[in-house]
Write a protein that holds these residues in place. Structure first.
Motif, short mmCIF file in Angstrom:
data_model
loop_
_atom_site.label_atom_id
_atom_site.label_comp_id
_atom_site.label_asym_id
_atom_site.label_seq_id
_atom_site.Cartn_x
_atom_site.Cartn_y
_atom_site.Cartn_z
N THR A 149 0.83 -1.21 0.00
CA THR A 149 0.00 0.00 0.00
C THR A 149 0.87 1.26 0.00
O THR A 149 2.08 1.19 0.28
CB THR A 149 -0.90 0.05 1.24
OG1 THR A 149 -0.08 0.15 2.41
CG2 THR A 149 -1.77 -1.21 1.33
N ASN A 150 0.26 2.38 -0.29
CA ASN A 150 0.98 3.66 -0.25
C ASN A 150 1.59 3.92 1.12
O ASN A 150 2.74 4.37 1.24
CB ASN A 150 0.02 4.80 -0.60
CG ASN A 150 -0.18 4.96 -2.09
OD1 ASN A 150 0.01 4.01 -2.85
ND2 ASN A 150 -0.56 6.14 -2.53
N GLN A 158 5.49 4.53 2.20
CA GLN A 158 5.93 5.71 2.93
C GLN A 158 6.68 5.32 4.20
O GLN A 158 7.72 5.90 4.53
CB GLN A 158 4.73 6.58 3.29
CG GLN A 158 5.12 7.89 3.98
CD GLN A 158 3.92 8.74 4.36
OE1 GLN A 158 2.79 8.25 4.36
NE2 GLN A 158 4.16 10.00 4.68
N GLN A 193 4.23 12.02 1.88
CA GLN A 193 3.10 11.43 1.16
C GLN A 193 2.92 12.02 -0.24
O GLN A 193 2.67 11.28 -1.20
CB GLN A 193 1.81 11.58 1.96
CG GLN A 193 0.62 10.82 1.36
CD GLN A 193 0.90 9.34 1.19
OE1 GLN A 193 1.29 8.66 2.12
NE2 GLN A 193 0.72 8.83 -0.03
N ILE A 228 5.36 10.30 -2.53
CA ILE A 228 4.92 8.93 -2.83
C ILE A 228 3.81 8.95 -3.87
O ILE A 228 3.85 8.21 -4.86
CB ILE A 228 4.41 8.23 -1.54
CG1 ILE A 228 5.51 8.11 -0.49
CG2 ILE A 228 3.84 6.86 -1.89
CD1 ILE A 228 6.62 7.17 -0.83
N THR A 229 2.84 9.83 -3.66
CA THR A 229 1.70 9.91 -4.57
C THR A 229 2.14 10.29 -5.98
O THR A 229 1.67 9.72 -6.98
CB THR A 229 0.67 10.95 -4.06
OG1 THR A 229 0.23 10.55 -2.76
CG2 THR A 229 -0.52 11.05 -4.99
N ILE A 237 3.88 7.24 -7.58
CA ILE A 237 2.89 6.21 -7.92
C ILE A 237 2.11 6.62 -9.16
O ILE A 237 1.84 5.81 -10.05
CB ILE A 237 1.93 5.98 -6.73
CG1 ILE A 237 2.66 5.31 -5.57
CG2 ILE A 237 0.74 5.12 -7.16
CD1 ILE A 237 3.21 3.94 -5.85
N HIS A 276 -3.57 -1.60 -9.55
CA HIS A 276 -4.12 -1.46 -8.21
C HIS A 276 -5.25 -2.47 -8.01
O HIS A 276 -6.08 -2.66 -8.91
CB HIS A 276 -4.67 -0.04 -8.00
CG HIS A 276 -3.64 1.03 -8.15
ND1 HIS A 276 -2.92 1.54 -7.10
CD2 HIS A 276 -3.19 1.69 -9.26
CE1 HIS A 276 -2.09 2.47 -7.54
NE2 HIS A 276 -2.23 2.57 -8.85
#
Length: 316
Positions: free
Chosen positions: A56-57, A61, A68, A71-72, A75, A86
């Motif tokens: 997961t995100n 992290q 965050q 990371i976003t 992704i 996903h």
């Protein structure tokens, strides 16, 4: 004069930032050299996804200690390149589990040899003792100024391939490699035509037993490429055909090694010329064929490949 170096320990943060930006830029140059569409800044997150069977995100992290938003953003980039997929968590539907897509898995095969060379070059550049981090950093930058990081990576990859590549002739147990390598290539660029399926599924019937030849490139005992000299029905001509290289080893000139081997072999057995059929869509391939002396000639109306829109020959 290097002002940052003159700042000593006070300039450490700026020095590390400069080295980081330089290595990212040079790694991108190496990726581009081997036709790998990947952003070095995505490496840490991509690598974590590779090693986890779903993540997961928030887990990414926690592992990397990135913000965050960072990371976003990464992704989203991986997603835009179709390198990840996903899935909803079976228990908590609010969670999205990230996996590599098929394209991501294919990229992994291609990029792993480059990562191995990057690792080896960095170790070679940093494997020494020093009395301080600044001294170690000075030594590293001196080496990077002597030979660029990208050049060192490319040379290491090429050296490894050149030292271990071997061209061998057809054996029955290699028939599946001939089929699989070519089908993978055709599906990536075109589609498998019935004529392809017939030839690839029966190489001895259509090539070997008719006096043709099939060659394979082996690297560290692994078959990574193939090519054939297939007899044509008219005038004893031979077609240079069914050339394919494993995705993870493209960019290392293995195809050119196979082509040169075929040309040399054709001359050694007294063939007057070689014929090949291709598609103008493959601009790089056409460029290489011309580099080796092939010239364009008219394509016959009943060409056995639907994708063919160019025919070439090399007369000895």
């Amino acid at each position: 004069m290097d002002t940052l170096r003159g700042l000593g320990e006070l300039g450490l943060g700026s020095r590390l930032k400069r080295v980081s930006e330089y290595m990212m830029k040079e790694t991108q140059i190496a990726y581009n050299h081997f036709n790998i569409d990947f952003d070095p800044y995505l490496f840490p997150i991509f690598k974590i996804i590779v090693h986890k069977d779903g993540i997961t995100n928030s887990e990414i992290q926690s592992s990397l200690q990135y913000t965050q938003p960072a990371i976003t953003q990464a992704i989203n980039k991986l997603n835009s390149k179709d390198l990840i997929i996903h899935e909803l968590d079976e228990i908590d539907k609010r969670k999205k589990i990230i996996h590599l897509s098929k394209k991501g898995k294919d990229l992994l095969k291609t990029i792993k040899p480059i990562w191995n060379s990057i690792d080896a070059v960095i170790k070679a550049y940093t494997l020494e003792t020093s009395s301080s981090l600044i001294e170690h950093l000075n030594s590293l930058e001196n080496k990077l100024n002597t030979k660029s990081f990208s050049k060192a990576i490319i040379e290491h990859v090429d050296m490894k391939v050149k030292q271990h590549i071997e061209i061998i002739t057809y054996r029955n147990e290699y028939a599946n490699y001939f089929y699989e390598l070519n089908v993978e290539w055709l599906q990536a660029y075109f589609y498998v035509e019935p004529y392809d399926e017939e030839i690839l599924g029966n190489p001895e019937k259509y090539i070997i037993n008719k006096g043709g030849h099939i060659f394979f490139a082996k690297l560290d005992n692994k078959v990574v490429g193939t090519v054939a000299l297939m007899p044509l029905s008219n005038k004893g001509d031979f077609e240079l055909t069914k050339m394919a290289v494993s995705p993870e080893y493209r960019g290392h000139k293995i195809g050119q090694k196979l082509m040169q081997y075929c040309i040399d072999y054709a001359k050694s057995i007294g063939l007057p010329k070689l014929i090949l059929y291709s598609s103008r869509k493959l601009e790089n391939a056409i460029y290489i064929y011309k580099k080796y002396g092939f010239i364009e000639i008219p394509v016959e109306p009943n060409c056995h490949y639907k994708r063919c829109d160019i025919k070439m020959e090399l007369v000895f």
